[in-house]
Write an enzyme that holds these catalytic residues in place. Sequence first.
Site, PDB file in Angstrom:
ATOM      1  CE1 TYR A 110      -3.396   2.787   0.458  1.00 36.88           C
ATOM      2  CE2 TYR A 110      -2.309   3.314   2.524  1.00 36.88           C
ATOM      3  CZ  TYR A 110      -3.214   3.634   1.529  1.00 36.88           C
ATOM      4  OH  TYR A 110      -3.945   4.791   1.617  1.00 36.88           O
ATOM      5  CG  HIS A 122      -6.984   5.003  -0.552  1.00 36.95           C
ATOM      6  ND1 HIS A 122      -6.259   4.283   0.373  1.00 36.95           N
ATOM      7  CD2 HIS A 122      -8.154   4.322  -0.718  1.00 36.95           C
ATOM      8  CE1 HIS A 122      -6.960   3.228   0.752  1.00 36.95           C
ATOM      9  NE2 HIS A 122      -8.101   3.224   0.101  1.00 36.95           N
TER      10      HIS A 122
END
Length: 163
Positions: free
Chosen positions: A77, A115
């Site tokens: 991530y 994100h």
Amino acid sequence: MGAGREVSISLDGVRDKNVMQLKKLNVALFPVRYNDKYYADALASGEFTKLAYYSDICVGSIACRLEKKENGAVRVYIMTLGVLAPYRGLGIGTRLLNHVLDLSSKQNISEIYLHVQTNNEDAINFYKKFGFEITETIQNYYTNITPPDCYVVTKFISPQTKK
């Protein structure tokens, strides 16, 4: 660049002694304040978190968290990737992202995601150049910034075959 003047971009790991550099960059780069867990995850990721130096000036960083999926596989991530505005367009962000992509491939990590705020077209286009795709939209992901929505942007990597 001046004639014959080669400027070097170098990457360095983040450790306890230089984590303040990462904190200072984040304050300058992002509208979000990061908590202690962010920095603990960044340090724990080892080689997946790097500072970028342009002529010995710290100008950018990538900070990742390694996550275990239900099947035991690891995915990466990307918590943050940023370069100070005057140093953008010099290949520093590319160098940081390629470092993580190469490392992931060598370690047979098949998924990298992050994100991105839905209005951040520069970031969306940057990641798309590297084969990332928008895989999900999350409403109201961010709390104190507008728009609050984000895209989940993902790249799947084929495992390296041994030669």
